[in-house]
Design a protein around this motif. Structure first.
Motif, PDB file in Angstrom:
ATOM      1  N   ASP A  21       0.825  -1.206   0.000  1.00 16.42           N
ATOM      2  CA  ASP A  21       0.000   0.000   0.000  1.00 16.42           C
ATOM      3  C   ASP A  21       0.865   1.265   0.000  1.00 16.42           C
ATOM      4  O   ASP A  21       0.590   2.209  -0.749  1.00 16.42           O
ATOM      5  N   LEU A  22       1.890   1.280   0.824  1.00 19.10           N
ATOM      6  CA  LEU A  22       2.777   2.438   0.863  1.00 19.10           C
ATOM      7  C   LEU A  22       3.516   2.594  -0.462  1.00 19.10           C
ATOM      8  O   LEU A  22       3.667   3.706  -0.979  1.00 19.10           O
ATOM      9  N   ALA A  23       3.957   1.475  -1.031  1.00 19.12           N
ATOM     10  CA  ALA A  23       4.647   1.535  -2.326  1.00 19.12           C
ATOM     11  C   ALA A  23       3.718   2.091  -3.406  1.00 19.12           C
ATOM     12  O   ALA A  23       4.150   2.871  -4.265  1.00 19.12           O
ATOM     13  N   MET A  24       2.437   1.725  -3.365  1.00 18.85           N
ATOM     14  CA  MET A  24       1.472   2.258  -4.336  1.00 18.85           C
ATOM     15  C   MET A  24       1.258   3.756  -4.122  1.00 18.85           C
ATOM     16  O   MET A  24       1.040   4.503  -5.075  1.00 18.85           O
ATOM     17  N   ALA A  25       1.313   4.198  -2.891  1.00 20.02           N
ATOM     18  CA  ALA A  25       1.107   5.617  -2.590  1.00 20.02           C
ATOM     19  C   ALA A  25       2.347   6.456  -2.894  1.00 20.02           C
ATOM     20  O   ALA A  25       2.264   7.684  -2.951  1.00 20.02           O
ATOM     21  N   ARG A  26       3.486   5.809  -3.087  1.00 17.43           N
ATOM     22  CA  ARG A  26       4.752   6.495  -3.353  1.00 17.43           C
ATOM     23  C   ARG A  26       5.406   5.924  -4.618  1.00 17.43           C
ATOM     24  O   ARG A  26       6.532   5.461  -4.588  1.00 17.43           O
ATOM     25  N   LEU A  27       4.676   5.961  -5.704  1.00 18.02           N
ATOM     26  CA  LEU A  27       5.158   5.389  -6.966  1.00 18.02           C
ATOM     27  C   LEU A  27       6.328   6.192  -7.524  1.00 18.02           C
ATOM     28  O   LEU A  27       6.416   7.407  -7.343  1.00 18.02           O
ATOM     29  N   ASP A  28       7.204   5.496  -8.233  1.00 19.87           N
ATOM     30  CA  ASP A  28       8.332   6.120  -8.921  1.00 19.87           C
ATOM     31  C   ASP A  28       7.831   6.634 -10.269  1.00 19.87           C
ATOM     32  O   ASP A  28       7.435   5.833 -11.130  1.00 19.87           O
ATOM     33  N   PRO A  29       7.834   7.937 -10.465  1.00 15.92           N
ATOM     34  CA  PRO A  29       7.337   8.483 -11.738  1.00 15.92           C
ATOM     35  C   PRO A  29       8.090   7.950 -12.956  1.00 15.92           C
ATOM     36  O   PRO A  29       7.525   7.877 -14.047  1.00 15.92           O
ATOM     37  N   GLY A  30       9.329   7.538 -12.762  1.00 16.46           N
ATOM     38  CA  GLY A  30      10.117   7.040 -13.879  1.00 16.46           C
ATOM     39  C   GLY A  30       9.801   5.617 -14.298  1.00 16.46           C
ATOM     40  O   GLY A  30      10.264   5.160 -15.341  1.00 16.46           O
ATOM     41  N   THR A  31       9.014   4.902 -13.501  1.00 17.14           N
ATOM     42  CA  THR A  31       8.709   3.494 -13.831  1.00 17.14           C
ATOM     43  C   THR A  31       7.211   3.238 -13.967  1.00 17.14           C
ATOM     44  O   THR A  31       6.763   2.096 -13.882  1.00 17.14           O
ATOM     45  N   LEU A  32       6.439   4.295 -14.202  1.00 18.63           N
ATOM     46  CA  LEU A  32       4.988   4.126 -14.294  1.00 18.63           C
ATOM     47  C   LEU A  32       4.568   3.213 -15.443  1.00 18.63           C
ATOM     48  O   LEU A  32       3.574   2.497 -15.329  1.00 18.63           O
ATOM     49  N   ASP A  33       5.323   3.215 -16.531  1.00 20.69           N
ATOM     50  CA  ASP A  33       4.969   2.358 -17.669  1.00 20.69           C
ATOM     51  C   ASP A  33       5.050   0.869 -17.313  1.00 20.69           C
ATOM     52  O   ASP A  33       4.347   0.047 -17.904  1.00 20.69           O
ATOM     53  N   ALA A  34       5.899   0.513 -16.361  1.00 17.21           N
ATOM     54  CA  ALA A  34       6.063  -0.890 -15.961  1.00 17.21           C
ATOM     55  C   ALA A  34       5.034  -1.322 -14.925  1.00 17.21           C
ATOM     56  O   ALA A  34       4.904  -2.511 -14.631  1.00 17.21           O
ATOM     57  N   LEU A  35       4.295  -0.361 -14.367  1.00 22.92           N
ATOM     58  CA  LEU A  35       3.367  -0.678 -13.270  1.00 22.92           C
ATOM     59  C   LEU A  35       2.319  -1.735 -13.634  1.00 22.92           C
ATOM     60  O   LEU A  35       2.092  -2.647 -12.834  1.00 22.92           O
TER      61      LEU A  35
END
Length: 190
Positions: A102-116
């Motif tokens: 949950d915390l990782a989802m709330a603090r996503l890395d903008p540089g890896t959004l395509d891999a999400l």
């Protein structure tokens, strides 16, 4: 709350005096490792701790054939009081642990959004695998379980099933989540 303490004290209370090997056989027979966090290998250490605390006491030593001597323990009055507290705590405490996901989802890395999407799909695959494993274990253990134990096994299946459903919902929201994160990134750079 200590599950292993509850298992040992509850077993001695209901079945009477036993030695460690008998408790281990009971744990294996009841397949507690499938539906609790009790490790069968940790029983002997827990028995020693319970004896040191006065919650169980040695009542005799047995020897069968060429096997080593075994200390037979029974629950004490103090152990019964501790067991009552463990039972009450186990039944009344709602233990809802935070998931680091949950915390990782709330603090996503903008540089890896395509891999999400692939990350979430891989996670869902792992959850579905765990769900299938738990369903298999529930079916395999069913002939050996009491009605209460069978409910516990089903509870584990239900919890995993809810987690899969939640992640399926997350997948449907990912395009909006990704767009929102990208907009926040763009806004942060303005």
């Amino acid at each position: 709350m200590s599950s292993i303490r509850l298992f040992i004290l509850g077993s001695l209370d209901s079945a009477g005096p036993m030695h460690g090997h008998q408790l281990r056989l009971l744990a294996e027979e009841e397949r507690i490792h499938l539906w609790t966090d009790v490790s069968v290998g940790s029983l002997y250490g827990a028995i020693k701790r319970l004896a040191n605390e006065g919650l169980i006491e040695e009542v005799r030593v047995e020897r069968e054939g060429s096997y080593p001597e075994r200390q037979v323990f029974e629950i004490t009055a103090e152990g019964r009081r501790a067991l009552a507290t463990l039972r009450e705590t186990g039944l009344s405490t709602v233990d809802f642990r935070n998931d680091p996901f949950d915390l990782a989802m709330a603090r996503l890395d903008p540089g890896t959004l395509d891999a999400l999407p692939l990350v979430i799909e891989t996670r869902m695959l792992a959850l579905r695998t765990k769900l299938s494993e738990q369903e298999f274990l529930a079916r395999a253990a069913a002939p050996y379980l009491s009605r209460a134990e069978a409910w516990v096994m089903q509870h584990r299946v239900d919890r995993l099933s809810a987690e899969v459903d939640s992640h399926e919902h997350l997948l449907s929201l990912l395009p909006d989540i990704i767009a929102d994160e990208q907009a926040r990134k763009a806004h942060a750079h303005d």
